[in-house]
Enzyme design. Structure first.
Site, PDB file in Angstrom:
ATOM      1  N   GLU A 293       0.881  -1.169   0.000  1.00 53.61           N
ATOM      2  CA  GLU A 293       0.000   0.000   0.000  1.00 53.61           C
ATOM      3  C   GLU A 293       0.913   1.212   0.000  1.00 53.61           C
ATOM      4  OE1 GLU A 293      -1.471   3.334   1.359  1.00 53.61           O
ATOM      5  OE2 GLU A 293      -1.680   2.176   3.219  1.00 53.61           O
ATOM      6  N   CYS A 327      -2.099   8.217   4.466  1.00 52.40           N
ATOM      7  CA  CYS A 327      -2.211   7.868   3.053  1.00 52.40           C
ATOM      8  C   CYS A 327      -3.581   8.230   2.509  1.00 52.40           C
ATOM      9  CB  CYS A 327      -1.965   6.371   2.855  1.00 52.40           C
ATOM     10  SG  CYS A 327      -0.354   5.812   3.419  1.00 52.40           S
TER      11      CYS A 327
END
Length: 542
Positions: A293, A327
């Site tokens: 990720e 994020c």
């Protein structure tokens, strides 16, 4: 001898404490913060049950008080990385052979310890070393990590219970073995829970791990190691090394028994590691699993029917909680002209009301960004706006690193939907807004989809269900976590499995059964109960 099918405790999300004035948890964490602030610790590497100190050290400091030293940590040489790999492989057989319920018990105990005696210590470490306010630390370092551990145990049992059908005279079954080799976990600074989960998820399935935490998260990583040691994780299952990421990765990815990468970090680093793995593919015993990720350029899009107050709150919370160092943080917004004045008024008022400073003062909504290089990068983009004709700073824009790496929450307004801060991931408290004509809402959705290489999170706001349906379809590939009438942050384990595609990663959804499936190698077993003794089939008869 185990002779039963065991049910694990049903996973439920850990309640989030308020830390309101007068609560016992507030006093406990602030007392712990002060105690840890005034201590100096020495953090070794943890390899095969040994604490390794090399003498080649680096210091740890709070980002909001960078002249203060919290302690030192020891950096690895190549021989230490090789030792970590060999220690993992030595531990592998015993760990893989450990009955699943005994593995599960370790992680359930870690969750219970974290929800009890380790709460204040883990939260205070995250406040100190990663400059999170107390609430952000609570939802990350305690609640999310407890959820990862308890839900993953439940997901693990669901995997093991998934079995093939058997015809008469045949018993078919499926084993879910750990991967043949060792896992490399590379973890980020911004979420303590993610750092722990990236090694814990594969380990729970019987894998052994070499863990390289971020240099900026070593302080809380040490508390994670303490937690798992007390929970009873056997020596060698987890091996922790710090230092030069290039050297460490070169050694790890060059080993024939490397079998999987569990990564959260920057897109460019992930692509480089993937390339390295590809170049080494002929050296490996198995095709490595690659789970990552990476970045995001996450959006908020509002339809003309949106509620201005709801949109404004999503912008300030989604963009500025934890200084935009998530994020999932919103960093670009598309607002229709018809509601812009009302949105703008509230956003400016909200940002001007935000206090900035140390997490020790719980009235501070904004704390420091993680380190000087991050500060310099973000502030350079903010300063550039002042010379650009197609963008202006609406509110914020200040920055000061004399004491800590403090950057004011900043909102930029641009007339150019492809302005640099609409496209570039800054990973800081900066939100750029493009105001569009109400009638152009469908065209604006195309811009949202095409502007960024990333596809992690995104949020849409609308009071029109037809518009919600249209936007959901138009943006179906633009975000792996898609929010309707909510900010694009705050995914909860078991509720919103997290991950994105395109430049944002492999979308394997941390904290879900889909992620855990990447860390097992299934073996199908067919047992014939009465074995044939003649090759002839009935169709051969006359």
């Amino acid at each position: 001898m185990a002779n039963a099918f065991f049910n694990v405790p049903k996973a439920v999300n850990e309640p989030v404490k308020s830390y309101a004035p007068g609560t016992p948890e507030r006093k406990n964490v602030l007392d712990t913060y002060k105690k840890m602030y005034n201590e100096t610790i020495d953090v070794p590497m943890y390899i095969g049950g040994e604490e390794i100190r090399t003498g080649n050290t680096a210091t740890m400091s709070p980002p909001h008080d960078h002249k203060h030293i919290l302690g030192t940590y020891h950096k690895a040489e190549q021989k230490h990385v090789e030792l970590a790999i060999s220690s993992a492989l030595e531990a592998k057989d015993a760990w893989a052979a450990t009955p699943w319920e005994h593995r599960a018990a370790i992680f359930l105990k870690a969750a219970e310890l974290l929800a009890g005696p380790y709460t204040a210590k883990m939260n205070a470490a995250t406040m100190l070393a990663q400059s999170k306010n107390v609430f952000q630390a609570e939802i990350d370092a305690t609640c999310e990590l407890v959820d990862f551990l308890t839900f993953n145990v439940q997901f693990m049992t669901e995997i093991y219970q998934n079995q093939p059908i058997s015809e008469k005279g045949i018993w078919n079954r499926m084993e879910y073995r750990p991967l043949e080799g060792f896992i490399y976990a590379v973890t980020p600074f911004n979420f303590t829970a993610i750092a722990a989960n990236l090694f814990a998820a594969p380990a729970m399935l019987g894998n052994v791990v070499v863990w390289k935490p971020s240099d900026s998260q070593v302080y809380s990583a040490k508390i994670i190691v303490d937690l798992f040691k007390e929970a009873g994780l056997p020596d060698g299952v987890l091996n922790v090394v710090y230092g030069d990421p290039v050297m460490i990765s070169d050694v790890v990815l060059g080993h024939k028994d490397f079998t999987g990468l569990h990564f959260t970090g920057s897109t460019n680093v992930f692509k480089h590691l993937w390339e390295q793995i590809g170049n080494n593919i002929n050296n490996y015993r198995s095709y490595p699993r690659i789970v990552g990720e990476t970045g995001g350029k996450d959006f908020i899009w509002a339809h003309p029917t949106s509620n201005a107050g709801q949109v404004a709150t999503a912008m300030t919370r989604g963009s500025f909680e934890y200084q935009g160092q998530k994020c999932s943080a919103a960093s670009r917004a598309y607002i229709p002209k018809g509601i812009w004045e009302d949105v703008k008024k509230q956003v400016v008022e909200d940002v001007n009301s935000m206090k900035i400073g140390s997490p020790e003062d719980t009235s501070n909504f904004i704390n420091a960004v993680i380190h000087e290089s991050s500060f310099d990068k973000i502030s350079s983009y903010i300063d550039a706006v002042k010379n650009d004709v197609d963008a202006e700073i609406l509110v914020g824009g200040g920055h000061d690193k004399s004491t800590g790496y403090f950057i004011e929450p900043t909102v930029i307004v641009t007339s150019n939907p492809k302005y640099t801060t609409m496209c570039t991931e800054l990973f800081g408290p900066v939100l750029t807004v493009f105001v569009y004509e109400d009638a152009d809402w469908k065209d604006t959705l195309k811009i949202v989809d095409e502007t960024s290489e990333y596809a992690l999170t995104g949020a849409i706001f609308s009071g029109d269900r037809y518009a919600i349906d249209y936007a959901s379809k138009a943006l179906e590939n633009a975000a792996g976590n898609f929010y309707i009438n909510d900010k694009p942050t705050g995914a909860v384990v078991g509720q919103q499995p997290f991950g994105g595609a395109r430049g944002s990663g492999t979308n394997d959804k941390a904290g879900s059964i889909w992620n855990l499936l990447r860390w097992v190698s299934p073996r199908t077993i067919k047992e014939t109960l009465v074995t044939p003794t003649d090759y002839r089939y009935p169709f051969l008869g006359e």
